[in-house]
Scaffold this motif. Structure first.
Motif, short mmCIF file in Angstrom:
data_model
loop_
_atom_site.label_atom_id
_atom_site.label_comp_id
_atom_site.label_asym_id
_atom_site.label_seq_id
_atom_site.Cartn_x
_atom_site.Cartn_y
_atom_site.Cartn_z
N SER A 1 10.92 -13.11 3.03
CA SER A 1 10.34 -13.88 1.93
C SER A 1 9.93 -12.92 0.82
N ASP A 2 9.62 -13.46 -0.35
CA ASP A 2 9.18 -12.62 -1.46
C ASP A 2 7.95 -11.81 -1.08
N LEU A 3 7.02 -12.44 -0.39
CA LEU A 3 5.79 -11.75 0.00
C LEU A 3 6.06 -10.65 1.01
N GLU A 4 6.92 -10.94 1.98
CA GLU A 4 7.26 -9.93 2.99
C GLU A 4 7.96 -8.73 2.34
N ARG A 5 8.88 -9.03 1.42
CA ARG A 5 9.59 -7.94 0.74
C ARG A 5 8.61 -7.10 -0.09
N LYS A 6 7.71 -7.77 -0.79
CA LYS A 6 6.73 -7.04 -1.61
C LYS A 6 5.85 -6.15 -0.75
N GLN A 7 5.43 -6.64 0.39
CA GLN A 7 4.59 -5.83 1.27
C GLN A 7 5.33 -4.59 1.75
N LYS A 8 6.60 -4.75 2.09
CA LYS A 8 7.39 -3.60 2.52
C LYS A 8 7.59 -2.61 1.37
N MET A 9 7.87 -3.12 0.18
CA MET A 9 8.07 -2.24 -0.98
C MET A 9 6.79 -1.52 -1.35
N ASN A 10 5.66 -2.21 -1.25
CA ASN A 10 4.39 -1.58 -1.58
C ASN A 10 4.00 -0.52 -0.56
N GLY A 11 4.63 -0.55 0.61
CA GLY A 11 4.37 0.46 1.62
C GLY A 11 5.18 1.73 1.43
N ILE A 12 6.14 1.69 0.50
CA ILE A 12 6.97 2.87 0.25
C ILE A 12 6.90 3.33 -1.21
N ASN A 13 6.52 2.41 -2.09
CA ASN A 13 6.37 2.74 -3.51
C ASN A 13 4.89 2.87 -3.84
N PRO A 14 4.37 4.09 -3.95
CA PRO A 14 2.93 4.25 -4.15
C PRO A 14 2.46 3.68 -5.49
N LYS A 15 1.22 3.24 -5.49
CA LYS A 15 0.62 2.79 -6.74
C LYS A 15 -0.05 3.97 -7.45
N TYR A 16 -0.55 4.92 -6.65
CA TYR A 16 -1.28 6.05 -7.23
C TYR A 16 -0.68 7.37 -6.77
N LYS B 1 -5.58 6.37 -0.09
CA LYS B 1 -4.94 5.06 0.09
C LYS B 1 -3.99 4.79 -1.08
N PRO B 2 -2.96 5.63 -1.23
CA PRO B 2 -2.11 5.54 -2.43
C PRO B 2 -1.28 4.27 -2.50
N TYR B 3 -1.12 3.57 -1.38
CA TYR B 3 -0.28 2.36 -1.37
C TYR B 3 -1.10 1.07 -1.51
N ASP B 4 -2.43 1.22 -1.46
CA ASP B 4 -3.30 0.04 -1.59
C ASP B 4 -3.56 -0.27 -3.05
N GLU B 5 -3.92 -1.50 -3.33
CA GLU B 5 -4.18 -1.90 -4.72
C GLU B 5 -5.41 -1.21 -5.31
N GLN B 6 -6.48 -1.12 -4.53
CA GLN B 6 -7.70 -0.44 -4.96
C GLN B 6 -8.11 -0.82 -6.40
N PRO B 7 -8.55 -2.03 -6.63
CA PRO B 7 -8.90 -2.48 -7.99
C PRO B 7 -9.88 -1.57 -8.72
N ASN B 8 -10.77 -0.91 -7.97
CA ASN B 8 -11.75 -0.01 -8.60
C ASN B 8 -11.09 1.18 -9.30
N PHE B 9 -9.83 1.48 -8.90
CA PHE B 9 -9.13 2.63 -9.47
C PHE B 9 -7.97 2.22 -10.35
N GLN B 10 -7.95 0.97 -10.76
CA GLN B 10 -6.83 0.44 -11.54
C GLN B 10 -6.53 1.26 -12.79
N LYS B 11 -7.54 1.89 -13.38
CA LYS B 11 -7.35 2.66 -14.61
C LYS B 11 -6.39 3.83 -14.41
N TRP B 12 -6.21 4.27 -13.15
CA TRP B 12 -5.30 5.40 -12.90
C TRP B 12 -3.87 4.93 -12.66
#
Length: 521
Positions: free
Chosen positions: A443-458, A489-500
């Motif tokens: 599903s879109d959600l499952e794919r996003k979760q997998k992608m977010n586990g390999i594509n870091p946010k930070y 936690k580079p793969y987590d959303e961490q809203p408090n650090f969104q500015k980075w």
């Protein structure tokens, strides 16, 4: 503070018989005993409780006077003899002869929970391998090393670890830009942790000097203590060892490419035998996706160590290691077979990694076109690599091409550069991509979760490090502490650090430390 001390390296391998600490050529020895330089007034900036637990220390130990003194180099832990390692290397493709630990001193080896670690200080004073340098390090480079090793670990990239970061209390003279304007900076010391700090160059020096006795001693020691899964004997033992080093090195490079990391100084003396990222000097993270980018000012002309060349340089370095091990094998063919397999194995692992980044589940070799076309497009207009891949996970199967494109356009540094031709090329790519994700059972959600586990946010962008350094130079370590928590936690959303989660600002484009860096530290 109690450590489970092991001294296998210094008890089983030959030591430099000369005890004086002066620059010289060291022969028929794997190391020289040397004590760290006493510091004026050490101050603990930060210590990793996670790494401390790994080596058998408690969080309380980190606050002790013993910890401060031992890991600043001001006292020697009982029943240990610090040492600097002797090795050679190829620097920027040229044979450099003896190099060695010119700015690193190994305190000891320890064991905990069945694992062995070497504890090392970087910036703790001169050694016989310091040549004309002082063996010290400054705060800016020490912060970059301390942060990056931990950032890489939590990204899932093989790396050395950081135990502690201290101010030495001393002033250190450095010429940051190599332009004849040296200035005093705050001295600092980082404690680094790894299974060992044995490098490709550790073998090269004995092979170059035709010291086959010690070459064999080092190889046997390394295999016995660090490659216990190698069970064969004779020539096969050394071939199995080399094949494992090749595989772990390849894996490390794939991980570098996955997160957009550029080492900057892939000399053979900076290549760990364990396939770990080691020696964080003028490294950098891709801001815009640019395969030709190098963070090292020394490498700016020829760009030997540019992002897109790292897989080939790793192979070149493995060839040098193969040459060094050849006297133990005396048959080039099996070594060549291992090296020849590297390229095809890299291509397979790279494609698999990129398919994961794209969220493709039922993989096909036909995806190579999709991947190659994407990397071409990413370079045509300045596009932030981290933001692009992270936002790609927001696309759904039902998204029209224009809608899908809109979800990633935040990654472009200048959207106005996207003319009609480029827009059509992007839309064409998204049509193929949409077709591929619609073939997935996820599903879109499952794919996003997998992608977010390999594509870091930070990731540890250079400009962020520089902001941290600027504050630390003024005695403010709050941003350092903030970044340490974010990078865990580079793969987590961490809203408090969104500015980075933002593109490199314009002011950082050409600022010293925020774009390219020198080797001065």
């Amino acid at each position: 503070m109690k450590l489970n001390i092991q001294n296998k390296f210094t008890s089983e391998l030959p030591a430099d018989p000369i005890q004086t600490n002066d620059p010289r050529q060291v022969h028929q020895a794997c190391f020289s005993f040397v004590e760290p330089k006493k510091t004026e007034k050490p101050f603990l900036i930060h210590a990793s409780k996670e790494v401390a637990l790994e080596i058998g220390l408690s969080e309380q130990d980190l606050l002790s006077t013993d910890f401060l003194n031992v890991f600043s180099g001001n006292s020697i832990y009982p029943e240990t003899k610090p040492f600097a390692m002797c090795y050679a290397g190829h620097q920027f493709g040229n044979w450099a002869g003896q190099l060695g630990d010119g700015r690193a001193i190994n305190l000891t080896e320890v064991t905990h929970d069945g694992k062995t670690y070497t504890l090392q200080l970087k910036g703790a004073g001169p050694t016989p391998y310091s040549r004309t340098a002082d063996g010290l390090a400054v705060l800016r480079s020490s912060i970059r090393e301390y942060l990056c090793a931990e950032a890489m670990f939590y990204l899932g990239v093989p790396t050395t670890r950081s135990l502690s970061l201290m101010l030495s209390g001393d002033q250190v003279l450095r010429d940051v830009l190599y332009n004849g304007n040296p200035a005093y900076e705050k001295g600092a010391i980082v404690s680094r942790v790894a299974p060992s700090f044995i490098r490709f160059g550790s073998f090269e020096i004995f092979a170059a000097r035709e010291d086959l006795v010690n070459l064999k001693l080092l190889a046997d020691f390394t295999i016995k203590n660090h490659f216990s899964n190698v069970k064969s004997e004779g020539v096969e033992k050394y071939l199995s060892f080399f094949e494992e080093v090749t595989q772990t090195t390849l894996k490390m490079i794939v991980e570098w490419q996955r997160v957009g990391f550029v080492h900057g100084v892939m000399n053979t003396d900076n290549m760990s035998i364990h396939g770990l990222t080691i020696d964080y000097g003028p490294y950098g993270w891709l801001e815009d996706y640019n395969t030709g980018w190098t963070p090292n000012t020394t490498d700016n002309q020829h760009k030997r160590y540019r992002f897109g060349n790292q897989p080939e340089i790793a192979l070149w370095n493995l060839y040098q290691l193969a040459n060094a091990l050849y006297p133990l094998i005396e048959d080039a063919k099996p070594l060549e077979a291992i090296l020849e397999a590297y390229s095809s194995n890299y291509e397979k692992q790279y494609l698999n990694m990129m398919q994961d980044k794209l969220g493709i589940q039922n993989k096909s070799n036909d995806d190579l076109f999709l991947v190659n076309r994407l990397t071409e497009l990413l370079e045509k207009v300045e596009t932030d690599m981290t933001i692009f891949f992270r936002n790609l996970g927001n696309i759904t199967k039902e998204d029209a091409v224009v809608v899908a494109f809109g979800k990633i356009k935040e990654a472009f540094y200048n959207e106005k550069e996207l003319n009609e031709v480029l827009l059509k090329e992007w839309y064409d790519w998204f049509e193929i991509y949409n077709f591929r994700i619609n073939e997935q059972t996820l599903s879109d959600l499952e794919r996003k979760q997998k992608m977010n586990g390999i594509n870091p946010k930070y990731v540890l962008r250079n400009y962020i490090s520089q902001l941290c350094i600027d504050d630390a130079e003024k005695g403010d370590y709050s941003l350092l502490y903030e970044l340490i928590e974010m990078l865990k936690k580079p793969y987590d959303e961490q809203p408090n650090f969104q500015k980075w989660f933002a593109k490199r600002p314009d002011w950082a484009r050409n600022k010293v430390g925020s774009s390219m860096l020198s080797c001065s530290s």
